[in-house]
Motif scaffolding. Structure first.
Motif, PDB file in Angstrom:
ATOM      1  N   UNK A  63      11.965   5.485   3.861  1.00 20.45           N
ATOM      2  CA  UNK A  63      12.648   4.212   3.834  1.00 20.45           C
ATOM      3  C   UNK A  63      11.974   3.151   3.000  1.00 20.45           C
ATOM      4  N   UNK A  64      10.855   3.474   2.353  1.00 18.38           N
ATOM      5  CA  UNK A  64      10.158   2.501   1.491  1.00 18.38           C
ATOM      6  C   UNK A  64      10.547   2.746   0.060  1.00 18.38           C
ATOM      7  N   UNK A  65      11.018   1.743  -0.605  1.00 21.32           N
ATOM      8  CA  UNK A  65      11.465   1.866  -1.996  1.00 21.32           C
ATOM      9  C   UNK A  65      10.349   1.404  -2.905  1.00 21.32           C
ATOM     10  N   UNK A  66       9.892   2.253  -3.848  1.00 22.67           N
ATOM     11  CA  UNK A  66       8.804   1.881  -4.740  1.00 22.67           C
ATOM     12  C   UNK A  66       9.260   0.868  -5.764  1.00 22.67           C
ATOM     13  N   UNK A 102       0.836  -1.203   0.000  1.00 21.38           N
ATOM     14  CA  UNK A 102       0.000   0.000   0.000  1.00 21.38           C
ATOM     15  C   UNK A 102       0.869   1.251   0.000  1.00 21.38           C
ATOM     16  N   UNK A 103       1.938   1.238   0.800  1.00 23.02           N
ATOM     17  CA  UNK A 103       2.814   2.409   0.865  1.00 23.02           C
ATOM     18  C   UNK A 103       3.491   2.667  -0.475  1.00 23.02           C
ATOM     19  N   UNK A 104       3.983   1.616  -1.126  1.00 25.43           N
ATOM     20  CA  UNK A 104       4.622   1.790  -2.438  1.00 25.43           C
ATOM     21  C   UNK A 104       3.633   2.367  -3.450  1.00 25.43           C
ATOM     22  N   UNK A 105       2.421   1.849  -3.414  1.00 24.00           N
ATOM     23  CA  UNK A 105       1.393   2.341  -4.330  1.00 24.00           C
ATOM     24  C   UNK A 105       1.124   3.823  -4.089  1.00 24.00           C
ATOM     25  N   UNK A 106       0.943   4.212  -2.823  1.00 15.60           N
ATOM     26  CA  UNK A 106       0.640   5.601  -2.512  1.00 15.60           C
ATOM     27  C   UNK A 106       1.787   6.523  -2.900  1.00 15.60           C
ATOM     28  N   UNK A 107       3.013   6.079  -2.709  1.00 12.97           N
ATOM     29  CA  UNK A 107       4.159   6.903  -3.089  1.00 12.97           C
ATOM     30  C   UNK A 107       4.219   7.091  -4.601  1.00 12.97           C
ATOM     31  N   UNK A 108       3.904   6.035  -5.346  1.00 14.66           N
ATOM     32  CA  UNK A 108       3.875   6.170  -6.805  1.00 14.66           C
ATOM     33  C   UNK A 108       2.789   7.137  -7.233  1.00 14.66           C
ATOM     34  N   UNK A 109       1.628   7.085  -6.555  1.00 19.67           N
ATOM     35  CA  UNK A 109       0.543   7.990  -6.907  1.00 19.67           C
ATOM     36  C   UNK A 109       0.931   9.435  -6.645  1.00 19.67           C
ATOM     37  N   UNK A 110       1.638   9.675  -5.563  1.00 15.58           N
ATOM     38  CA  UNK A 110       2.052  11.038  -5.256  1.00 15.58           C
ATOM     39  C   UNK A 110       3.060  11.542  -6.271  1.00 15.58           C
ATOM     40  N   UNK A 111       3.970  10.680  -6.664  1.00 18.23           N
ATOM     41  CA  UNK A 111       4.947  11.092  -7.671  1.00 18.23           C
ATOM     42  C   UNK A 111       4.258  11.390  -8.994  1.00 18.23           C
ATOM     43  N   UNK A 112       3.294  10.553  -9.347  1.00 17.55           N
ATOM     44  CA  UNK A 112       2.570  10.790 -10.592  1.00 17.55           C
ATOM     45  C   UNK A 112       1.784  12.088 -10.534  1.00 17.55           C
ATOM     46  N   UNK A 113       1.334  12.463  -9.337  1.00 17.72           N
ATOM     47  CA  UNK A 113       0.588  13.702  -9.175  1.00 17.72           C
ATOM     48  C   UNK A 113       1.488  14.909  -8.980  1.00 17.72           C
ATOM     49  N   UNK A 114       2.802  14.692  -8.965  1.00 17.56           N
ATOM     50  CA  UNK A 114       3.729  15.803  -8.824  1.00 17.56           C
ATOM     51  C   UNK A 114       3.819  16.343  -7.416  1.00 17.56           C
ATOM     52  N   UNK A 115       3.411  15.514  -6.401  1.00 16.43           N
ATOM     53  CA  UNK A 115       3.454  15.982  -5.031  1.00 16.43           C
ATOM     54  C   UNK A 115       4.826  15.707  -4.420  1.00 16.43           C
ATOM     55  N   UNK A 116       5.203  16.513  -3.456  1.00 21.32           N
ATOM     56  CA  UNK A 116       6.408  16.239  -2.689  1.00 21.32           C
ATOM     57  C   UNK A 116       6.136  15.058  -1.787  1.00 21.32           C
TER      58      UNK A 116
END
Length: 336
Positions: free
Chosen positions: A333-336, A314-328
């Motif tokens: 420590x979680x690697x996507x 879930x954390x990897x997914x959320x981090x990818x979504x934030x990157x795709x949305x251009x969010x900081x």
């Protein structure tokens, strides 16, 4: 989780979400999917391929001669609605938990991250004997009640504990009907979460249209694709696909008896190399059709497996979504 008392189970789930997941996803109001919102935030440089051109800030772009987009702050006091698949196939599992328990964990991740700022969470529970609706409420107590009801729900004969309480019910059976009920019943814009294994029933009616798969053959799109398209046209949709490893590949164990949890039909099958290869190919093709259909619908797609750390996924997914949305983002420590 089923071996524990419901209260202990849910408290452990909440600790997993609030300590591990929320700690990895630092942010004021950012959940699993950054919401479009309506309140303007700061402007930043446009990132080709990542930003939505509809968010272009033309005034800043004209002044700086560099394309800029305007971030939007997600609205508060929203309603998130989940459709929980509680058909018999969700009571299967060979990993650390069964699929229904993993579905409860996914609902807890969405729910606890939603109610922490006062937003409301409701659910439609799809069971063989009908659709059950849990009204949208705020607060941890209501979230605990919803999760406990899902844990104790009967997915077989329909004689479980969901008959009373705040539920309303009406006949439903397939995932397509469940999505249609969710779309028609909740018109206010917000987040819609579909939690299912997306396995088609044996008697699933095939729609008229068809798509071409990677193998060059024409495949009928799933029956739930059309109602999900309608749902995604108005709401932000997150599809959480629950998978068990034995649904992807079978062991080399020879003659076995297999029971279809949806129909109860029993078949004797010899799991030799040829059968296992055909099964693995069919399972991979089914997953690809599901992935392609979800992509055509424009929904976000999160895959959770019963043999993996769901918090990390879930954390990897959320981090990818934030990157795709251009969010900081905070790496945490979680690697996507």
């Amino acid at each position: 989780m089923a071996a524990l008392a419901p209260e202990r189970t849910l408290r452990r789930l909440e600790l997993s979400v609030t300590r591990r997941l929320e700690g990895l996803l630092n942010g004021e109001h950012l959940g699993l999917i950054p919401g479009p919102g309506t309140e303007l935030a700061e402007a930043r440089v446009y990132q080709p391929g990542e930003d939505d051109v509809r968010h272009m800030d033309w005034a800043v772009t004209a002044r700086t001669t560099t394309p800029h987009v305007r971030d939007l702050v997600a609205d508060h006091e929203l309603e998130a609605w989940a459709l929980m698949d509680l058909t018999p196939s969700m009571d299967f599992g060979t990993g650390t938990m069964i699929k229904r328990e993993l579905a409860v964990a996914a609902l807890a991740a969405v729910g606890f991250l939603t109610v922490r700022l006062g937003d409301r969470v409701g659910a439609y529970l799809l069971r063989p004997d009908g659709m059950r609706r849990w009204p949208a409420r705020t607060g941890k107590a209501a979230m605990y009640a919803l999760l406990e009801a899902v844990l104790e729900a009967d997915t077989g004969t329909g004689t479980g504990t969901l008959g009373g309480g705040p539920f309303g019910s009406r006949p439903a059976g397939t995932l397509a009907e469940g999505i249609t009920s969710l779309d028609r019943g909740q018109k206010r814009r917000g987040l819609r979460v579909i939690i299912s294994d997306f396995l088609p029933p044996a008697d699933d009616p095939a729609p008229a249209a068809a798509d071409t798969g990677h193998d060059g053959h024409r495949h009928e799109p799933p029956a739930w694709e059309r109602p999900l398209r309608r749902l995604a046209a108005r709401h932000q949709v997150l599809a959480i696909e629950i998978i068990d490893p034995r649904e992807l590949d079978l062991p080399d164990v020879g003659l076995v008896e297999m029971t279809d949890p949806e129909t109860g039909a029993v078949h004797e099958i010899v799991l030799n190399r040829k059968v296992r290869e055909r099964y693995a190919a069919a399972a991979a093709a089914q997953r690809e059709r599901t992935r392609a259909a979800l992509r055509r619908c424009g929904s976000h797609h999160l895959v959770l497996r019963t043999d993996r750390d769901w918090i990390a996924d879930v954390a990897r997914f959320a981090l990818r979504q934030r990157r795709a949305a251009g969010r900081a983002i905070a790496t945490g420590g979680v690697r996507p």
